[in-house]
Design an enzyme around this catalytic site. Structure first.
Site, PDB file in Angstrom:
ATOM      1  N   ASP A  14       0.908  -0.912   0.019  1.00  0.00           N
ATOM      2  CA  ASP A  14       0.008   0.092  -0.094  1.00  0.00           C
ATOM      3  C   ASP A  14       1.003   1.104  -0.152  1.00  0.00           C
ATOM      4  O   ASP A  14       2.147   1.122   0.500  1.00  0.00           O
ATOM      5  CB  ASP A  14      -0.696  -0.173   1.178  1.00  0.00           C
ATOM      6  CG  ASP A  14      -1.594   1.073   1.531  1.00  0.00           C
ATOM      7  OD1 ASP A  14      -2.120   1.791   0.553  1.00  0.00           O
ATOM      8  OD2 ASP A  14      -1.707   1.642   2.718  1.00  0.00           O
ATOM      9  N   ASP A  16       0.232   5.167   0.875  1.00  0.00           N
ATOM     10  CA  ASP A  16      -0.057   6.159   2.162  1.00  0.00           C
ATOM     11  C   ASP A  16       0.009   5.464   3.221  1.00  0.00           C
ATOM     12  O   ASP A  16      -0.839   4.604   3.496  1.00  0.00           O
ATOM     13  CB  ASP A  16      -1.387   6.912   1.897  1.00  0.00           C
ATOM     14  CG  ASP A  16      -1.322   7.979   0.617  1.00  0.00           C
ATOM     15  OD1 ASP A  16      -0.366   8.083   0.029  1.00  0.00           O
ATOM     16  OD2 ASP A  16      -2.525   7.928   0.150  1.00  0.00           O
TER      17      ASP A  16
END
Ligand SMILES: [Zn+2]
Length: 194
Positions: A14, A16
């Site tokens: 992922d 952020d």
């Protein structure tokens, strides 16, 4: 019956909250707003030696909201890949969902569209040999739908405790995860996964 454990070869990250600092109630709209998490660059350098390919899988509905263009997002990702390369790491590719969550698209995590897109482009990709690393429940659900191993990056135990069925392991940071992989040898890491 014993389930065979496949040695992980691929890594899904992922973005952020894992690679870069998650802006609070906002989006990274330009390169100047992209701040790497502490030692994330070193972490990806380490992980690049342990995994065949690393992909970034990210929801970016700021595009759908009209807060940034896909072109700006591409610039941010080119910058991210360049910095990673300077630290000896490699991000193979970045797959993002630009849609608003209200559009109910198939590519916004926890839906699995981005993973299917990645596999179409990289047919060698095997989800059973992939670890999904993220900082939200949606990342964990996404990984589990694909029968991946999941790693939660979070300093708060609440989420992992509440959703222990979908969280296989947890670390304070991507760097801590990278050190774990490096120190334990990826092959023996199965002992530390459920
Ligand atoms: Zn989407």
């Amino acid at each position: 019956m014993h389930r065979t454990f496949d040695v992980p070869r691929f890594l899904f990250l992922d973005r952020d909250g894992v690679i870069n600092v998650r802006p609070i109630n906002n989006y990274v709209k330009a390169i100047g707003e992209f701040v790497f998490e502490n030692k994330a660059l070193e972490a990806i350098g380490i992980l690049s030696k342990q995994f065949e390919k690393i992909f970034v899988i990210t929801n970016q509905q700021g595009v759908g909201k009209g807060m940034m263009t896909e072109q700006k997002l591409d610039e941010v990702h080119a910058f991210m890949k360049q910095k990673v390369a300077e630290f000896g790491g490699k991000l193979e590719d970045v797959f993002f969902c630009p849609h608003l969550h209200t559009k109910h698209c198939l590519c916004r995590k926890p839906n699995i569209g981005l993973a299917l897109k990645a596999r179409k482009q990289y047919p060698e990709l095997q989800f059973s040999k992939t670890i999904m690393v993220g900082d939200t429940l949606n990342d964990m659900l996404f990984g589990k739908k694909l029968k991946m191993k999941t790693v939660l990056i979070n300093t708060d135990l609440t989420l992992a405790r509440k959703h222990s069925d979908v969280v296989d392991n947890m670390f304070d940071s991507l760097y801590d995860f990278a050190l774990f992989i490096q120190n334990n040898n990826i092959i023996s890491s199965k002992a530390l996964f459920k």
